[in-house]
Scaffold this motif. Structure first.
Motif, PDB file in Angstrom:
ATOM      1  N   THR A  88       3.340   5.624  -6.165  1.00  0.00           N
ATOM      2  CA  THR A  88       3.556   5.298  -7.589  1.00  0.00           C
ATOM      3  C   THR A  88       2.310   5.401  -8.456  1.00  0.00           C
ATOM      4  OG1 THR A  88       3.193   2.953  -7.099  1.00  0.00           O
ATOM      5  CG2 THR A  88       5.466   3.744  -7.045  1.00  0.00           C
ATOM      6  N   ASP A  89       1.115   5.419  -7.884  1.00  0.00           N
ATOM      7  CA  ASP A  89      -0.111   5.408  -8.689  1.00  0.00           C
ATOM      8  C   ASP A  89      -0.841   6.761  -8.601  1.00  0.00           C
ATOM      9  OD1 ASP A  89      -2.146   3.418 -10.063  1.00  0.00           O
ATOM     10  OD2 ASP A  89      -3.297   4.727  -8.726  1.00  0.00           O
ATOM     11  N   ILE A 121       0.838  -1.211   0.000  1.00  0.00           N
ATOM     12  CA  ILE A 121       0.000   0.000   0.000  1.00  0.00           C
ATOM     13  C   ILE A 121       0.865   1.250   0.000  1.00  0.00           C
ATOM     14  CG2 ILE A 121      -1.622   1.316   1.405  1.00  0.00           C
ATOM     15  CD1 ILE A 121      -2.861  -1.322   2.251  1.00  0.00           C
ATOM     16  N   VAL A 122       1.945   1.225   0.791  1.00  0.00           N
ATOM     17  CA  VAL A 122       2.861   2.371   0.823  1.00  0.00           C
ATOM     18  C   VAL A 122       3.464   2.608  -0.563  1.00  0.00           C
ATOM     19  CG1 VAL A 122       5.008   3.245   1.787  1.00  0.00           C
ATOM     20  CG2 VAL A 122       3.372   2.090   3.274  1.00  0.00           C
ATOM     21  N   GLY A 133       5.729   9.890  -7.232  1.00  0.00           N
ATOM     22  CA  GLY A 133       5.863  11.211  -6.626  1.00  0.00           C
ATOM     23  C   GLY A 133       5.012  11.342  -5.377  1.00  0.00           C
ATOM     24  N   LEU A 134       4.915  12.588  -4.904  1.00  0.00           N
ATOM     25  CA  LEU A 134       4.168  12.862  -3.665  1.00  0.00           C
ATOM     26  C   LEU A 134       2.832  13.541  -3.942  1.00  0.00           C
ATOM     27  CD1 LEU A 134       7.158  14.220  -1.531  1.00  0.00           C
ATOM     28  CD2 LEU A 134       6.118  11.943  -1.398  1.00  0.00           C
ATOM     29  N   TRP A 138      -6.703   4.446  -6.811  1.00  0.00           N
ATOM     30  CA  TRP A 138      -6.034   3.576  -5.847  1.00  0.00           C
ATOM     31  C   TRP A 138      -4.900   4.301  -5.115  1.00  0.00           C
ATOM     32  CZ3 TRP A 138      -6.848  -1.835  -4.994  1.00  0.00           C
ATOM     33  CH2 TRP A 138      -7.950  -2.337  -5.694  1.00  0.00           C
ATOM     34  N   GLY A 139      -4.148   5.129  -5.827  1.00  0.00           N
ATOM     35  CA  GLY A 139      -3.046   5.842  -5.190  1.00  0.00           C
ATOM     36  C   GLY A 139      -3.536   6.774  -4.092  1.00  0.00           C
ATOM     37  N   MET A 140      -4.642   7.478  -4.351  1.00  0.00           N
ATOM     38  CA  MET A 140      -5.214   8.373  -3.343  1.00  0.00           C
ATOM     39  C   MET A 140      -5.695   7.585  -2.128  1.00  0.00           C
ATOM     40  SD  MET A 140      -5.027  11.481  -4.459  1.00  0.00           S
ATOM     41  CE  MET A 140      -6.273  12.213  -3.446  1.00  0.00           C
ATOM     42  N   ALA A 141      -6.375   6.465  -2.386  1.00  0.00           N
ATOM     43  CA  ALA A 141      -6.850   5.633  -1.279  1.00  0.00           C
ATOM     44  C   ALA A 141      -5.681   5.103  -0.458  1.00  0.00           C
ATOM     45  CB  ALA A 141      -7.686   4.482  -1.832  1.00  0.00           C
ATOM     46  N   ALA A 142      -4.602   4.694  -1.148  1.00  0.00           N
ATOM     47  CA  ALA A 142      -3.429   4.185  -0.431  1.00  0.00           C
ATOM     48  C   ALA A 142      -2.778   5.293   0.393  1.00  0.00           C
ATOM     49  CB  ALA A 142      -2.431   3.612  -1.435  1.00  0.00           C
ATOM     50  N   ALA A 143      -2.653   6.496  -0.177  1.00  0.00           N
ATOM     51  CA  ALA A 143      -2.047   7.609   0.570  1.00  0.00           C
ATOM     52  C   ALA A 143      -2.875   7.959   1.797  1.00  0.00           C
ATOM     53  CB  ALA A 143      -1.911   8.827  -0.350  1.00  0.00           C
TER      54      ALA A 143
END
Length: 269
Positions: free
Chosen positions: A32-33, A26-27, A37-38, A239-244
């Motif tokens: 990456t998605d 998840i990290v 980047g950040l 998915w990247g937003m949910a993981a962050a």
């Protein structure tokens, strides 16, 4: 010592494979998605909607924790120090909720609190109200539903603390002429501090991840973090937003846990 390590190592390995590796995935996804980047973290920490959901979640979880631990303290007091009949009744009230699923409990509260539910119907039949009181699709219903589910979990650490209270101290205070209220406030309550902190930790961590109860009783009006993560994964999908957001939530919960555990250690000294 070695046999103990031999038994513990498989458990640690299982926990590592089951929890640590997925979390690391998840990290990685959060960085990456859709692009490395950040950007996901910048969006999570600057988007007004996301920040509002984070603050609402923390606020509601704190309210639920206070309500749950407060109610659990009274219930535990009756369970540990009540008469045999009260202990039996209290024990049934603690155990029976464990046999009922969270979904059934949420629908049960809907049948009680909805505009055409039992409470509004009784109040109308008694002539106390003319129009239905809005008790669902708001934060009140969410707090009631979550607290009802979490109270039994807070009972056990409190019961352990109450059963470890040295009765000789209470007897000595009574012999010195202290009132029951003073004995409770100045002796019994501080001596159960570890149980209060343990129950607070347990309830708060559980409440952070609630999804079904807020979704049903809140009716989309009180979206919490778990529901927002679900929307980002299955409705957007991002998915990247949910993981962050998940990583931010884990860090926040970890910080709160460390602070409470330090406080617990100070009390234990």
């Amino acid at each position: 010592m070695r046999p103990t390590l031999f038994l513990i190592c498989p458990v640690l390995l299982f926990l590592g494979l089951s929890y640590l590796l997925p979390f690391l995935g998840i990290v990685q996804l959060s960085f990456t998605d859709p692009q490395p980047g950040l950007a996901q973290y910048r969006h999570v920490l600057s988007d007004p909607l996301t920040l509002a959901v984070i603050w609402r979640t923390l606020r509601l979880c704190i309210i639920v924790t206070v309500v749950s631990v407060g109610c659990a303290y009274i219930i535990t007091l009756l369970w540990v120090r009540g008469t045999p009949v009260i202990r039996l009744l209290t024990e049934l009230c603690i155990m029976i909720p464990f046999w009922i699923s969270v979904l059934s409990r949420a629908f049960g509260w809907l049948s009680l609190l909805s505009n055409r539910g039992l409470i509004n119907t009784w109040l109308k039949d008694a002539g106390l109200i003319d129009a239905s009181i809005q008790m669902t699709r708001n934060e009140f219903a969410v707090v009631v539903g979550m607290a009802h589910y979490l109270i039994p979990f807070a009972v056990f650490p409190l019961a352990t603390a109450m059963r470890n209270v040295d009765e000789r101290v209470l007897t000595a205070a009574d012999g010195m002429g202290a009132s029951r209220l003073r004995i409770f406030w100045q002796i019994f309550l501080p001596m159960t501090g570890n149980g209060i902190i343990g129950a607070t930790l347990l309830v708060f961590v559980f409440s952070i991840g609630f999804y079904v109860t807020p979704a049903l009783l809140g009716g989309g009006q009180s979206v919490l973090l778990a529901e927002l993560i679900y929307l980002w994964i299955f409705q957007m999908p991002q998915w990247g937003m949910a993981a962050a957001l998940s990583v931010v939530m884990m860090i926040a919960v970890g910080g709160i846990l460390v602070a409470l555990m330090r406080r617990n250690a100070e009390i234990a000294k």
